[in-house]
Scaffold this active site. Structure first.
Site, PDB file in Angstrom:
ATOM      1  N   GLU A 188       0.796  -1.221   0.000  1.00  0.00           N
ATOM      2  CA  GLU A 188       0.000   0.000   0.000  1.00  0.00           C
ATOM      3  C   GLU A 188       0.836   1.283   0.000  1.00  0.00           C
ATOM      4  O   GLU A 188       0.408   2.301  -0.530  1.00  0.00           O
ATOM      5  CB  GLU A 188      -0.935   0.014   1.223  1.00  0.00           C
ATOM      6  CG  GLU A 188      -2.071  -0.989   1.160  1.00  0.00           C
ATOM      7  CD  GLU A 188      -3.084  -0.641   0.088  1.00  0.00           C
ATOM      8  OE1 GLU A 188      -3.401   0.558  -0.079  1.00  0.00           O
ATOM      9  OE2 GLU A 188      -3.548  -1.564  -0.612  1.00  0.00           O
ATOM     10  N   SER A 210     -46.676 -32.663  26.859  1.00  0.00           N
ATOM     11  CA  SER A 210     -46.522 -33.462  28.081  1.00  0.00           C
ATOM     12  C   SER A 210     -45.269 -33.111  28.870  1.00  0.00           C
ATOM     13  O   SER A 210     -45.131 -33.527  30.029  1.00  0.00           O
ATOM     14  CB  SER A 210     -46.509 -34.948  27.734  1.00  0.00           C
ATOM     15  OG  SER A 210     -47.758 -35.342  27.203  1.00  0.00           O
TER      16      SER A 210
END
Length: 728
Positions: free
Chosen positions: A158, A424
């Site tokens: 860069e 249940s």
């Protein structure tokens, strides 16, 4: 005629003529006179010179066109002069433009680097990272923590002159312009790392001349304010890497599932190349492009001496690849839960924090694989698409939480948010309410058709057994007995019992409540069952153990807490004996784990829309739910098939290597020839004073209990203190 006069010892010539003086003729005449030697007198020559000196100015003043001509400036000189003038005016114009754009920025003395949004690192119980939350996706790292080749990768690709320029690199700009002209397109940018940082910190992403000027001004300010390493560290923690990751730590975790300090050279090169175009070069989206860009970074590093040729060759031979998220992403369900409750513990977060959870990452992975594998293998056949798993210690500490089949596909957390009918699996609260009102596991009730104001619930088998003990009725999940018990104790009593154990969802106090028609979440149901596993203490499920700042300061640490005793120790023993029978001979028989005392209950709702398996040992409670988000009926998924299979797989792995422990109080109420007797070597366990006196009076065994008559609860099982003082 020439005349002469002496002036200060010198004869000055003077000439008088009828016409304009001709300097050339004058020179000729003078020279001739000198050469004649006597043609002109010495005095005469002086007089002539004097006359000429007086006459020349007069004639010059009268004849301006005859003045000496100036030398003309050359073309090159004119060009240089014009260039200097234009350059001067150009500098003035540039200064004006810079001053204007500088005026649009905050005053330099008020300029400051914006504070980085805080990151919340969510850790497992062993300290490993589960997920990051916050705007950045990762914590701030110091450049000293990183391997040297990681920051160098960014400099190499860069801004290779980073350590030599003052924030703006004219050489780099010229090189970029040349590259772009040669390649007929924008092939290379001229921004330095400092300029990129300035843009990320202070400016928008728009590409305008105005923004570039402000970027340059801010870059100069950053170079004046910070050292090169400080600028590079700021850059590495702020640059965007795609996928919501801001900063190199977030990117390393996102793409390689490891901290930045542990990345390899190949991975560092891939990260360095990624910032040019995060969306296009993300390795999880376009791996070939990411690897090609990483190769360019490695070449640049070798050229600059940042990496040795042998290291580069190794990195090229073994290019980086993205790692699959641990657990397939299910840890994000845990992270979402943490973020939902974190504010309640620490308030507003201003800086990076680390939240240590109670989650076991190994168990989290086991639970996710068990759920996903079952759905992948049998989901289509049974028409079931979703599920949830919750495991917790008996004190309420969550050890695993799976909120769905795939977090990437659906972030809805079914474990904590989805309210479904428990069927249940709700019956233990009905039986507990009955036990607390005088019934025992051997109390008999009639399994026969029942009708309540036109509502006639049936058993799953659509058959009836007649008189049956409560332990068997619960083990085989007989609906008629549960409904009768609910009516005996009253629906409100059932509601109060469930709420006492930790159910927080609204419950409808009606006859069908006994069959689990009021909706609850998997988390609260598992939390309520924890009271059976721990001997009767109510718990508040929790996932956060502590919160610390980045400097190690403790912000929050959980202190032991809960709901206190919510079930009498004697009642816990009876309930655990009945719930254990569910695994011995009942609907959860497929989930039994040899050598372990287990208790729990399965559940299936009407039309097979929901299927549950909730069970526990003395050390861990786990619940499994399966169903469809839209409530569509499954193809006969019941609690006794797919959910109990998942439950067994999770619990078997979780308990492997642990020493089996008995269920609290259950040994005293084990089945023996149809009656409850004490185990021969039952371990000591907490009990009430009344229960202790009962044991003493009965020679160490509970008094014999007779089946209660049909039609309502009896008080024959009152303990000694109740009989003595009439306590209800």
């Amino acid at each position: 005629m020439a005349t002469g006069r002496e002036r200060k010892g010198r004869v000055e010539p003077r000439f008088e003529a009828d016409g304009p003086a001709d300097p050339a003729a004058l020179d000729l005449r003078l020279s001739r006179g000198d050469r004649a030697g006597g043609g002109v007198a010495k005095g005469s020559s002086r007089t002539a010179a004097k006359a000429a000196s007086k006459a020349a100015p007069k004639r010059a003043s009268r004849a301006t066109p005859a003045a000496p001509r100036r030398r003309r400036r050359s073309f090159l000189g004119t060009l240089v002069y014009g260039t200097m003038v234009l350059g001067l005016w150009g500098l003035v114009a540039v200064a004006g433009i810079v001053a204007y754009h500088a005026s649009q920025l905050p005053p330099i003395d008020q300029l400051a680097v914006p504070k980085r949004p805080p990151n919340i690192a969510i850790l497992a119980a062993d300290g490993s990272l589960l997920a990051n939350r916050g705007e950045t996706g990762g914590r701030t790292v110091s450049i000293r923590e990183l391997p040297p080749y990681l920051p160098r990768a960014f400099v190499a690709i860069e801004d290779r002159r980073f350590y030599g320029h003052l924030g703006i690199d004219p050489v780099g700009i010229a090189r970029a312009i040349g590259q772009n002209l040669t390649r007929r397109g924008v092939a290379q940018g001229g921004s330095t790392l400092t300029q990129q940082l300035a843009k990320n910190l202070f400016l928008t992403q728009e590409r305008t001349a105005s923004r570039k000027i402000q970027e340059a001004i801010l870059a100069l300010w950053l170079e004046h304010k910070y050292t090169k390493d400080e600028i590079l560290e700021l850059y590495l923690n702020r640059v965007y890497f795609g996928a919501g990751a801001y900063g190199v730590e977030a990117a390393a975790q996102r793409y390689f599932a490891k901290p930045a300090k542990d990345v390899t050279l190949a991975e560092a090169a891939m990260l360095g190349g990624l910032v040019q175009a995060p969306s296009r070069l993300a390795p999880n989206r376009n791996l070939p492009a990411a690897q090609a860009r990483a190769a360019q970074v490695l070449a640049a590093m070798q050229e600059l001496g940042f990496a040795k040729p042998a290291e580069v060759q190794t990195a090229l031979a073994q290019p980086a690849k993205p790692a699959r998220a641990k657990g397939g992403g299910s840890a994000n369900y845990v992270a979402d839960l943490v973020m939902d409750v974190l504010d309640d513990y620490v308030g507003k977060i201003e800086t990076d924090v680390a939240v240590q959870t109670t989650v076991d990452p190994a168990l989290q992975g086991i639970a996710e694989r068990a759920l996903v594998d079952e759905l992948n293998q049998k989901g289509v056949r049974y028409n079931v698409a979703q599920g949830a798993v919750v495991s917790m210690r008996p004190d309420g500490a969550i050890r695993a939480l799976i909120g769905g089949r795939d977090y990437a596909q659906s972030q809805f957390n079914r474990a904590t948010t989805a309210k479904r009918q428990p069927g249940s699996a709700f019956k233990p609260f009905v039986y507990l309410a009955a036990i607390e009102r005088g019934l025992t596991p051997d109390t008999v009730r009639d399994d026969s058709p029942v009708n309540i104001k036109g509502w006639s619930p049936e058993n799953y088998s659509r058959s009836y057994s007649g008189p049956v003990a409560l332990r068997d009725a619960l083990a085989h999940s007989l609906n008629t007995v549960a409904v009768r018990l609910g009516q005996e104790v009253g629906p409100k009593a059932v509601v109060q019992t469930a709420q006492r154990l930790g159910i927080t969802s609204p419950l409808q106090a009606n006859a069908s409540l006994a069959l689990g028609t009021s909706e609850v979440t998997p988390l609260e149901l598992v939390g309520a069952y924890a009271a059976f596993a721990n001997g009767g203490m109510g718990v508040i499920p929790y996932v956060i153990a502590s919160v610390k700042s980045v400097d190690g300061r403790t912000i929050y640490k959980r202190a032991p807490s809960g709901l206190g005793r919510v079930i009498d120790a004697n009642a816990v023993g009876m309930m655990n004996a009945m719930l254990h029978e569910v695994f011995v001979s009942g609907t959860a028989k497929k989930g039994d784990i040899p050598g372990w005392d287990l208790g729990g209950k399965t559940g299936t709702t009407q039309d097979f829309r929901d299927a549950w398996a909730v069970g526990f040992s003395g050390t861990l409670v786990t619940g499994v739910w399966l169903g469809n988000d839209d409530g569509e009926a499954t193809k006969k998924v019941s609690g006794g098939n797919l959910p109990i299979e998942i439950w067994n797989r999770v619990m078997t792995a979780a308990l492997r290597g642990d020493k089996p422990v008995p269920l609290p109080g259950a040994a005293r109420w084990r089945r023996s020839s149809g009656t409850a007797v004490a185990a021969a070597a039952a371990p000591a366990e907490p009990q009430t004073l009344g229960g202790l006196i009962d044991n003493l009076v009965g020679g160490g065994q509970p008094p014999a209990r007779q089946p209660a008559p049909r039609g309502g609860p009896t008080r024959e099982d009152k303990n000694f203190l109740e009989r003595l003082f009439g306590v209800d």
